[in-house]
Scaffold this active site. Structure first.
Site, PDB file in Angstrom:
ATOM      1  N   CYS A  81       0.831  -1.210   0.000  1.00 23.43           N
ATOM      2  CA  CYS A  81       0.000   0.000   0.000  1.00 23.43           C
ATOM      3  C   CYS A  81       0.866   1.261   0.000  1.00 23.43           C
ATOM      4  O   CYS A  81       1.492   1.564  -1.022  1.00 23.43           O
ATOM      5  CB  CYS A  81      -0.995  -0.045   1.143  1.00 23.43           C
ATOM      6  SG  CYS A  81      -2.385   1.055   0.865  1.00 23.43           S
ATOM      7  N   ARG A 142      -7.774   2.728   1.321  1.00 26.07           N
ATOM      8  CA  ARG A 142      -7.327   3.921   0.571  1.00 26.07           C
ATOM      9  C   ARG A 142      -6.121   3.566  -0.311  1.00 26.07           C
ATOM     10  O   ARG A 142      -5.068   4.212  -0.270  1.00 26.07           O
ATOM     11  CB  ARG A 142      -7.004   5.078   1.520  1.00 26.07           C
ATOM     12  CG  ARG A 142      -8.250   5.646   2.188  1.00 26.07           C
ATOM     13  CD  ARG A 142      -7.982   6.868   3.036  1.00 26.07           C
ATOM     14  NE  ARG A 142      -7.528   8.016   2.259  1.00 26.07           N
ATOM     15  CZ  ARG A 142      -8.293   8.743   1.439  1.00 26.07           C
ATOM     16  NH1 ARG A 142      -9.561   8.428   1.259  1.00 26.07           N
ATOM     17  NH2 ARG A 142      -7.807   9.780   0.810  1.00 26.07           N
ATOM     18  N   HIS A 177      -3.069  -5.351   1.784  1.00 22.52           N
ATOM     19  CA  HIS A 177      -2.387  -5.583   3.072  1.00 22.52           C
ATOM     20  C   HIS A 177      -2.434  -7.053   3.484  1.00 22.52           C
ATOM     21  O   HIS A 177      -3.283  -7.420   4.313  1.00 22.52           O
ATOM     22  CB  HIS A 177      -3.081  -4.773   4.172  1.00 22.52           C
ATOM     23  CG  HIS A 177      -2.899  -3.299   4.082  1.00 22.52           C
ATOM     24  ND1 HIS A 177      -1.940  -2.623   4.791  1.00 22.52           N
ATOM     25  CD2 HIS A 177      -3.562  -2.368   3.370  1.00 22.52           C
ATOM     26  CE1 HIS A 177      -2.014  -1.334   4.532  1.00 22.52           C
ATOM     27  NE2 HIS A 177      -2.988  -1.146   3.668  1.00 22.52           N
ATOM     28  N   GLU A 179      -0.610  -8.579   5.487  1.00 16.28           N
ATOM     29  CA  GLU A 179      -0.183  -8.765   6.882  1.00 16.28           C
ATOM     30  C   GLU A 179      -1.352  -8.836   7.849  1.00 16.28           C
ATOM     31  O   GLU A 179      -1.196  -9.306   8.971  1.00 16.28           O
ATOM     32  CB  GLU A 179       0.799  -7.639   7.287  1.00 16.28           C
ATOM     33  CG  GLU A 179       0.189  -6.270   7.527  1.00 16.28           C
ATOM     34  CD  GLU A 179      -0.124  -5.499   6.251  1.00 16.28           C
ATOM     35  OE1 GLU A 179       0.021  -6.065   5.151  1.00 16.28           O
ATOM     36  OE2 GLU A 179      -0.547  -4.333   6.370  1.00 16.28           O
TER      37      GLU A 179
HETATM   38  N1  GLN Z   1      -3.502   6.314   1.070  1.00 13.28           N
HETATM   39  C1  GLN Z   1      -2.285   6.032   1.767  1.00 13.28           C
HETATM   40  C2  GLN Z   1      -1.119   6.823   1.195  1.00 13.28           C
HETATM   41  O1  GLN Z   1      -1.304   7.613   0.339  1.00 13.28           O
HETATM   42  C3  GLN Z   1      -1.943   4.574   1.743  1.00 13.28           C
HETATM   43  C4  GLN Z   1      -2.937   3.806   2.564  1.00 13.28           C
HETATM   44  C5  GLN Z   1      -2.396   2.558   3.187  1.00 13.28           C
HETATM   45  O2  GLN Z   1      -1.185   2.331   3.269  1.00 13.28           O
HETATM   46  N2  GLN Z   1      -3.284   1.751   3.686  1.00 13.28           N
HETATM   47  O3  GLN Z   1      -0.033   6.647   1.616  1.00 13.28           O
END
Ligand code: GLN
Length: 203
Positions: A81, A142, A177, A179
């Site tokens: 992410c 996100r 994710h 994890e």
């Molecule tokens: N939206 C976050 C970012 O821009 C990432 C979100 C996440 O790691 N769960 O870093």
């Protein structure tokens, strides 16, 4: 062969879950917050969190350029992410001036930050993953997606038609994710990648 020592960047984000996942996947995990810790790891995980915040903490802790240098030198890395965003060569919607996510340029992809977030903040779903017999349960928070994958980049998974997992040489990145699910297949894949590169002496 000895157990690889894999660092988890622990400036911000969900480092703890990755430490557990790595230990359960046969690695020796350690947190990385300082230059001397970065210097001794065989590989690095960059967790989820907030990529603009993490970028500025990397600058504040004097880690941004040393980390870029180790990655350029072939340090294997896995980013989830926000970690995927940071490992990219180019970041779209990187944030406002003065508070931008800064690319580490370790994998030849262009990512769009918060790409799914504009449609739906968080979602989960089972996705096919190259090399794994059973689908992976993807938890997207996100999340970014990959808008461009360079020639040397292998696409490992897609969600709603968008690229969400990629690999190039010793670098692995997922928009989701693993994890948090208890499924260790992605971490095992990364530990295997690290072992293979150490065996080949690869950089
Ligand atoms: N939206 C976050 C970012 O821009 C990432 C979100 C996440 O790691 N769960 O870093």
């Amino acid at each position: 062969m000895s157990t690889p020592k894999i660092g988890v960047l622990a400036l911000q984000g969900d480092a703890r879950e990755h430490l557990v996942a790595l230990r359960e996947s046969g690695a020796e995990p350690m947190t990385v917050r300082r230059r001397d810790e970065l210097d001794v790891v065989d590989a690095l995980v960059i967790p989820g969190g907030e990529s603009t915040t993490m970028s500025h903490l990397l600058l504040d802790f004097g880690l941004l350029e040393p980390l870029r240098a180790r990655l350029a030198d072939g340090l294997p890395a896995y980013g989830a992410c926000a970690g995927m965003i940071l490992l990219a060569t180019e970041i779209l919607d990187a944030g406002a001036n003065g508070r931008r996510a800064l690319p580490l340029r370790a994998i030849d992809i262009t990512v769009r930050r918060n790409a799914f977030g504009r449609q739906v903040d968080s979602f989960e779903g089972d996705i096919a993953f190259v090399g794994l017999d059973e689908p992976v349960h993807g938890v997207f928070i996100r999340a970014p997606w990959v808008e461009r994958a360079g020639q040397g980049v292998q696409v490992l998974a897609r969600a709603s038609g968008h690229i969400v997992a990629v690999r190039q040489a010793g670098v692995l990145a997922t928009a989701f994710h693993p994890e948090v699910t208890g499924d260790r297949r992605i971490h095992r894949l990364f530990v295997d990648m690290v072992r293979a590169r150490r065996l080949s002496g690869g950089s």
